[in-house]
Write an enzyme that holds these catalytic residues in place. Structure first.
Site, PDB file in Angstrom:
ATOM      1  N   ASN A 116     -15.815   0.757 -12.092  1.00 44.94           N
ATOM      2  CA  ASN A 116     -17.100   1.449 -11.562  1.00 44.94           C
ATOM      3  C   ASN A 116     -17.222   2.338 -12.834  1.00 44.94           C
ATOM      4  O   ASN A 116     -16.325   2.880 -13.664  1.00 44.94           O
ATOM      5  CB  ASN A 116     -16.507   2.193 -10.461  1.00 44.94           C
ATOM      6  CG  ASN A 116     -15.986   3.564 -10.658  1.00 44.94           C
ATOM      7  OD1 ASN A 116     -16.596   4.465 -11.159  1.00 44.94           O
ATOM      8  ND2 ASN A 116     -14.669   3.763 -10.592  1.00 44.94           N
ATOM      9  N   PHE A 120     -19.686  10.382 -11.626  1.00 46.52           N
ATOM     10  CA  PHE A 120     -19.842  11.633 -10.480  1.00 46.52           C
ATOM     11  C   PHE A 120     -21.194  12.000  -9.773  1.00 46.52           C
ATOM     12  O   PHE A 120     -21.525  13.053  -9.957  1.00 46.52           O
ATOM     13  CB  PHE A 120     -19.117  13.124 -11.460  1.00 46.52           C
ATOM     14  CG  PHE A 120     -17.953  13.109 -11.923  1.00 46.52           C
ATOM     15  CD1 PHE A 120     -16.903  12.288 -11.290  1.00 46.52           C
ATOM     16  CD2 PHE A 120     -17.414  14.239 -12.654  1.00 46.52           C
ATOM     17  CE1 PHE A 120     -15.761  12.507 -11.672  1.00 46.52           C
ATOM     18  CE2 PHE A 120     -15.994  14.138 -12.922  1.00 46.52           C
ATOM     19  CZ  PHE A 120     -15.254  13.457 -12.730  1.00 46.52           C
ATOM     20  N   SER A 181     -11.355  10.808 -14.858  1.00 48.00           N
ATOM     21  CA  SER A 181     -12.441   9.864 -14.813  1.00 48.00           C
ATOM     22  C   SER A 181     -12.548   9.583 -16.014  1.00 48.00           C
ATOM     23  O   SER A 181     -12.856  10.340 -16.873  1.00 48.00           O
ATOM     24  CB  SER A 181     -13.396  10.404 -14.003  1.00 48.00           C
ATOM     25  OG  SER A 181     -14.445   9.610 -13.995  1.00 48.00           O
ATOM     26  N   ASN A 183     -15.483   8.212 -16.856  1.00 56.62           N
ATOM     27  CA  ASN A 183     -16.895   7.940 -16.722  1.00 56.62           C
ATOM     28  C   ASN A 183     -17.521   9.202 -16.957  1.00 56.62           C
ATOM     29  O   ASN A 183     -19.050   9.043 -16.998  1.00 56.62           O
ATOM     30  CB  ASN A 183     -16.996   7.241 -15.572  1.00 56.62           C
ATOM     31  CG  ASN A 183     -16.555   6.002 -15.177  1.00 56.62           C
ATOM     32  OD1 ASN A 183     -16.585   5.303 -16.049  1.00 56.62           O
ATOM     33  ND2 ASN A 183     -15.953   5.941 -14.030  1.00 56.62           N
ATOM     34  N   THR A 184     -16.965  10.248 -17.463  1.00 56.49           N
ATOM     35  CA  THR A 184     -17.856  11.519 -17.939  1.00 56.49           C
ATOM     36  C   THR A 184     -17.445  11.755 -19.331  1.00 56.49           C
ATOM     37  O   THR A 184     -15.986  12.041 -19.559  1.00 56.49           O
ATOM     38  CB  THR A 184     -17.497  12.761 -17.015  1.00 56.49           C
ATOM     39  OG1 THR A 184     -17.890  12.497 -15.706  1.00 56.49           O
ATOM     40  CG2 THR A 184     -18.148  14.023 -17.555  1.00 56.49           C
ATOM     41  N   LYS A 223      -5.071  15.356 -10.903  1.00 58.85           N
ATOM     42  CA  LYS A 223      -5.089  13.975 -10.944  1.00 58.85           C
ATOM     43  C   LYS A 223      -5.246  13.343 -12.344  1.00 58.85           C
ATOM     44  O   LYS A 223      -5.950  13.734 -13.029  1.00 58.85           O
ATOM     45  CB  LYS A 223      -6.283  13.380 -10.077  1.00 58.85           C
ATOM     46  CG  LYS A 223      -6.408  11.938  -9.795  1.00 58.85           C
ATOM     47  CD  LYS A 223      -7.490  11.316  -9.068  1.00 58.85           C
ATOM     48  CE  LYS A 223      -7.238  10.004  -8.622  1.00 58.85           C
ATOM     49  NZ  LYS A 223      -8.301   9.572  -7.797  1.00 58.85           N
ATOM     50  N   ASN A 252      -5.485   7.690 -11.690  1.00 57.10           N
ATOM     51  CA  ASN A 252      -7.051   7.427 -11.585  1.00 57.10           C
ATOM     52  C   ASN A 252      -7.157   6.081 -11.871  1.00 57.10           C
ATOM     53  O   ASN A 252      -5.938   5.291 -12.185  1.00 57.10           O
ATOM     54  CB  ASN A 252      -7.676   8.430 -12.440  1.00 57.10           C
ATOM     55  CG  ASN A 252      -8.997   8.644 -11.993  1.00 57.10           C
ATOM     56  OD1 ASN A 252      -9.762   7.817 -11.482  1.00 57.10           O
ATOM     57  ND2 ASN A 252      -9.654   9.907 -12.202  1.00 57.10           N
TER      58      ASN A 252
END
Length: 363
Positions: A116, A120, A181, A183-184, A223, A252
């Site tokens: 993915n 967010f 994450s 993805n940011t 996390k 994560n």
């Protein structure tokens, strides 16, 4: 029925469309009164052996829902009915944001994995607060995973996390600081020990400042990513514990792609599911060794069977979380895990989960 009928139909759809369809059904089911608490007597069949008290909270099962599946907290009662001991909603940011462009969610069936790059996407802290405040049924603790908005520079990130805490402290049973994450852009840089310690202290300061107003002091967990260099992982764990966080979530999604066979393996984003099973368990074991069991650890990554969950518990996890396996195995997974864990505890002559935590490390 899920694996023979529903799953084949859902897997014909785009992965994100299937996600929204399923979540919409669970949201509708959540509006039916009374049934979630009653059904839990069937989906948490392990009895007292699975129960624990951590941070003053009661967990009927050590199996929780990982963040990302119910970002906006729309289906908390339905997920509770599946037998989860706790639920982690989010990641939520102070302001709503759409996330990254689609497509951004991919299934890798032969690898039992997902990739993915959602970014967010969520409705913002105010909307989540309204939804959680309206809940009449909360059979299990609800944790809130918090992050920064994409447009917020790292030097101002602490303010975004504090804003989430201020907005949600009266409805959150715990906060999870998400700095891992992939993805940011730039987010994972916040895992560096110095920056991470300062961020954790800022979040804890906000929790303390809101304690009188909210009449509660939710524990704060952090996390971490599975891709840190061993020395950086050790430094980050030390920073989190030293700053006063109440627990760790390990781990994560990963950027690694080793051993995959599906054609989607080259898609950008975080990989979750079966490929993380061994890696995340090893990191739980290392975190438990580094902390000496001083703070609870939540083990996440590649849990498909009760044995997978039990391995993480024996490696040092007090609690575990699942996400990807739900997509592949369906809602009956949670009951399977609960029943299987209870059987494994009985097999080993253990009276409860707490007696199994870290036994493979302490010997």
């Amino acid at each position: 029925m899920y694996r023979s009928l529903i799953k084949p139909l859902l897997f014909r759809l785009d992965a994100e469309d299937a996600h929204h369809l399923t979540l919409g059904g669970l949201e509708a089911a959540s509006r039916v009164p009374l049934w979630p608490r009653a059904v839990r007597t069937l989906t948490v069949p392990g009895g007292q052996a699975l129960g624990q008290t951590l941070w003053g909270q009661t967990f009927a099962s050590p199996v929780g829902l990982a963040a990302g599946l119910d970002k906006n907290g729309v289906a908390v009662p339905a997920f509770s009915a599946l037998g989860f001991g706790f639920l982690e909603v989010g990641t939520v940011t102070p302001q709503p944001q759409p996330g990254n462009d689609r497509p951004r969610l991919f299934r890798l069936p032969p690898d039992e994995a997902l990739i993915n790059r959602m970014g967010f996407n969520n409705g913002g802290a105010a909307a989540l607060h309204a939804r959680l405040a309206a809940l009449r049924q909360r059979p299990a603790p609800v944790w809130v995973n918090i992050g920064k908005n994409k447009a917020t520079p790292n030097e101002a990130a602490a303010q975004d996390y504090r804003r989430c805490v201020a907005a949600l402290q009266d409805v959150a049973d715990a906060f999870v600081v998400n700095v891992s994450s992939p993805n940011t852009p730039g987010l994972r840089a916040l895992q560096a020990a110095g920056e991470l310690a300062a961020l954790v202290r800022a979040v804890l300061d906000e929790v303390e400042a809101g304690r009188v107003r909210a009449l509660r002091r939710p524990p704060v967990l952090v996390k971490l990513a599975p891709d840190l260099h061993p020395a950086d992982f050790e430094a980050s764990v030390a920073a989190v514990v030293g700053a006063g966080a109440a627990g760790l979530i390990i781990s994560n999604t990963t950027l690694a792609r080793g051993g995959l066979t599906h054609s989607a393996q080259h898609e950008a984003g975080g990989l979750s599911g079966r490929p993380l099973t061994a890696r995340s368990t090893a990191l739980v074991r290392e975190a438990y060794r580094l902390t000496g069991g001083r703070v609870p650890i939540v083990g996440v990554g590649g849990i498909f069977t009760a044995q997978d969950a039990y391995d993480k518990i024996r490696a040092g996890a007090s609690l575990v979380e699942v996400y990807s396996a739900l997509i592949y195995k369906g809602p009956g997974l949670v009951r399977e895990l609960n029943a299987g864990l209870a059987a494994l505890l009985r097999r080993d002559g253990l009276r409860g989960v707490d007696e199994a935590v870290g036994v493979d490390v302490t010997g």
